[in-house]
Every structure is written in structure tokens, then in C-alpha cells.
Design an enzyme around this catalytic site. Structure first.
Site, PDB file in Angstrom:
ATOM      1  N   HIS A  43       0.847  -1.197   0.000  1.00 58.05           N
ATOM      2  CA  HIS A  43       0.000   0.000   0.000  1.00 58.05           C
ATOM      3  C   HIS A  43       0.883   1.247   0.000  1.00 58.05           C
ATOM      4  O   HIS A  43       2.104   1.176   0.154  1.00 58.05           O
ATOM      5  CB  HIS A  43      -0.988  -0.007   1.170  1.00 58.05           C
ATOM      6  N   ASP A  48      -5.231   5.558   9.447  1.00 58.92           N
ATOM      7  CA  ASP A  48      -5.573   5.042  10.765  1.00 58.92           C
ATOM      8  C   ASP A  48      -6.740   4.067  10.657  1.00 58.92           C
ATOM      9  O   ASP A  48      -7.577   4.209   9.748  1.00 58.92           O
ATOM     10  CB  ASP A  48      -5.983   6.187  11.697  1.00 58.92           C
ATOM     11  N   TYR A  76      -8.698  15.264   2.263  1.00 61.55           N
ATOM     12  CA  TYR A  76      -9.467  14.539   3.284  1.00 61.55           C
ATOM     13  C   TYR A  76     -10.768  15.276   3.598  1.00 61.55           C
ATOM     14  O   TYR A  76     -10.848  16.501   3.471  1.00 61.55           O
ATOM     15  CB  TYR A  76      -8.671  14.454   4.602  1.00 61.55           C
ATOM     16  N   ASP A  90      -7.904  11.336  18.321  1.00 62.87           N
ATOM     17  CA  ASP A  90      -9.073  10.866  17.574  1.00 62.87           C
ATOM     18  C   ASP A  90     -10.021  10.138  18.516  1.00 62.87           C
ATOM     19  O   ASP A  90      -9.766  10.013  19.719  1.00 62.87           O
ATOM     20  CB  ASP A  90      -8.656   9.991  16.386  1.00 62.87           C
ATOM     21  N   TYR A 179      -0.522  15.802   9.291  1.00 62.38           N
ATOM     22  CA  TYR A 179      -1.321  15.063  10.270  1.00 62.38           C
ATOM     23  C   TYR A 179      -2.618  15.820  10.509  1.00 62.38           C
ATOM     24  O   TYR A 179      -2.614  16.907  11.099  1.00 62.38           O
ATOM     25  CB  TYR A 179      -0.550  14.884  11.575  1.00 62.38           C
ATOM     26  N   ARG A 181      -5.001  14.930  12.446  1.00 65.95           N
ATOM     27  CA  ARG A 181      -5.260  14.973  13.894  1.00 65.95           C
ATOM     28  C   ARG A 181      -4.584  16.185  14.529  1.00 65.95           C
ATOM     29  O   ARG A 181      -5.166  16.874  15.372  1.00 65.95           O
ATOM     30  CB  ARG A 181      -4.760  13.689  14.557  1.00 65.95           C
ATOM     31  N   LEU A 200     -12.706  10.500   9.674  1.00 65.92           N
ATOM     32  CA  LEU A 200     -11.710  10.951   8.694  1.00 65.92           C
ATOM     33  C   LEU A 200     -11.832  10.093   7.443  1.00 65.92           C
ATOM     34  O   LEU A 200     -11.845   8.854   7.529  1.00 65.92           O
ATOM     35  CB  LEU A 200     -10.301  10.824   9.286  1.00 65.92           C
TER      36      LEU A 200
END
Length: 305
Positions: A43, A48, A76, A90, A179, A181, A200
Site C-alpha cells: 500500500h 488510521d 481529506y 481521535d 497530520y 489529527r 476521517l
């Protein structure tokens, strides 16, 4: 000693997987690899377990170009809850502090929009970045905290979709290594109430749009009715991984020498940087190269013949 033959089918191409929530990126990869019975797959950048959306899976020769998708820009869709700080940033983490959200929608918007541009982020202790060879999240789970250096990232654009009380929904276009988050946590900190990501979804990675994604369930149904042939047809060509790069077409002689590992001349090239390379007569994708100071194109990653 005889060379061990790879176990599995020789599959080449790129699948745009729509990853489900609750499964790790590696877990999703292993399920897809098994579905295709592929000898080789990887991948291109972890999501996450909480996150859903685009996870490009590279099969066979495509793994040579996976690093370029890792380095590509991403988009995103994010849902965040303000006023609640969690251990991980999160919804999977334990709540460590709560606060009243006193900011108005306009103040929330201003705080989030202030991060557009070149910024620096301190990676979360629950990120996959390694410290002395150990992922930070493993140290965090052991109760350890280490100093992390701020990293430069770029937030290209933010589109706010909804602000309702303590909930915020937006889309963000950003550079590699961003990031989300941390973006939400920093916004919450600026507002004085904290915050965390509750949902997300990765919408795009590099040149790939969301419309081409397929879930594991969809893949399973397609395979059930059409077998390997049907799911193999879903794979995108290797060249799509660098579809937004400058394109150079080589004559047959230059293409031959490039495939032998030698830099070649081409008048049809940019002044510098990396390029995608094709053989003009066949339109075949040969790989990627880099323009040298003397104008020649040096091969960097080539498709095996």
C-alpha cells in the site's frame, strides 16, 4: 541453490481501495492481496484504523512507483469535535480533558483557516514515525513520551462544510506528511477548548480521484461473478501513478539504451526534475527518470521487460 518462485499470481497494476473503518491499512492490504492471489503487493501510505477512503494498492511492478504516491498531495474530509481532548487525537483514544466551547462559528472558521499555507506540525506520539527504529505509537502505548521535531507541511486549501455547536466538518487539501489529527488539535488549542477527530475520510491521493475507489465488498461481488479476469480489469496502469508528471517520449534507439540503464538525450524534456518516460512508437510506459545537469535523462525506476 534454485531461486524460489514467488507464491501467487503475477499481477501488475494499481487498485484504488476504499478502506473500511475499523481495519488497519496492512490488514486491508492483506485481504486485497489474498483476493487477487497476488505474489506481490503493497500500500502507499497508512490510514488510521478509524479512517476510511482512498488507499492505493500497488501490485507487482507497480510497487516500484509506490514511493511517488507516498510523496503525493492528499485530500481529506474531516469531522471534529471541539471541547474534548483525547489521548490519541481521535475518537479511538481515552478522553483526557473536556472544556466548554465558547467560540462563535466565525471564530472557529478563522482559527481553522489560519493554518492555510506553509506551517510546521509536531507529530503526535500516536503517529507511525519512528524514534530509534520504534514507531512512536508503540512508545506511547508503553506510557513513554519523547521529544519530536516540528515538520514542515503545506495546507493548500480548507473548505468548511458545517459548523454546528461543538462539531466541525471540513475538507482539506494538503501536502504529504500532514497530520489531520494535529491540525484539529492545533485548531482546538487556538480556540482554548481543544478538540479531536471523530471521522476521517481520504478523498484523493496524487492524481487519483474518489470516483475510482472500490470497497472490499464491491471487489468481492465482482470476483464472485467474473473471477480473476473481472477484478484484474479494475487495475489501473502503472503510468497513472505519475500521470501528473511531465511526459517525455523517446525514439526506439534512445528507449533501448535507457532500458540498459544508460542516460539518454531527448529534445522533448523539461529543463530539470523528474519525468515519466514512454516509447514513442508503441506508447509504452517505460518508467521514470531524472533530467541531469547536462540535459540527459537518467533512468531511476524502470518497468521490467
Amino acid at each position: 541453490m534454485a531461486k524460489r518462485r514467488p507464491r501467487g499470481r503475477n499481477v501488475n497494476g494499481i487498485l484504488l481501495l476504499d478502506k473500511n473503518s475499523g481495519v488497519s491499512s496492512n490488514g486491508a492490504l492483506q485481504m486485497v492481496k489474498k483476493m487477487f492471489a497476488a505474489a506481490k503487493a503493497g500500500h502507499t501510505g497508512s490510514l488510521d484504523p478509524l479512517a476510511t477512503g482512498m488507499l492505493p494498492i500497488c501490485f507487482g511492478e507497480a510497487t516500484k512507483f509506490s514511493q511517488f504516491l507516498l510523496e503525493s498531495d492528499k485530500s481529506y474530509r474531516v469531522t471534529a469535535k471541539l471541547g474534548v481532548i483525547t489521548e490519541t487525537g481521535d475518537a479511538d483514544g481515552e478522553v483526557v480533558r473536556t472544556a466548554d466551547v465558547t467560540a462563535s462559528p466565525a471564530q472557529i472558521e478563522d482559527a481553522l483557516m489560519s493554518f492555510i499555507g506553509d506551517i510546521e506540525q509536531v507529530p503526535s506520539m500516536y503517529s507511525a514515525i519512528k524514534y530509534d527504529g520504534v514507531p512512536l505509537y508503540k512508545l506511547a502505548r508503553e506510557g513513554k513520551t519523547v521529544e519530536r521535531k516540528a515538520r514542515p507541511v503545506t495546507i493548500y486549501d480548507i473548505r468548511i462544510l458545517r459548523i454546528e455547536s461543538d462539531e466541525l466538518e471540513f475538507e482539506v487539501d494538503c501536502s504529504k506528511g500532514t497530520y489531520v489529527r494535529s491540525l484539529v488539535e492545533d485548531t482546538g488549542e487556538k480556540l482554548g477548548c481543544g478538540g479531536h477527530v471523530t471521522a476521517l475520510r481520504r478523498l484523493s491521493a496524487g492524481p487519483y480521484p474518489a470516483e475510482r475507489m472500490l470497497t472490499l465488498e464491491q471487489l468481492g461481488k465482482i470476483k464472485e461473478t467474473g473471477g480473476f479476469e473481472a477484478i484484474d480489469e479494475l487495475l489501473l496502469p502503472l503510468s497513472t501513478s505519475v500521470a501528473d508528471w511531465p511526459r517525455v517520449e523517446l525514439g526506439d534507439n534512445a528507449a533501448y539504451y535507457l532500458q540498459q540503464g544508460q542516460p539518454v538525450m531527448s529534445s522533448d524534456r523539461p529543463a530539470d526534475g523528474w519525468v515519466s518516460i514512454y516509447q514513442a512508437s508503441s506508447e509504452e510506459f517505460l518508467g521514470v527518470g531524472e533530467v541531469l545537469e547536462d540535459g540527459r535523462i537518467a533512468p531511476r525506476r524502470l518497468v521490467s521487460g
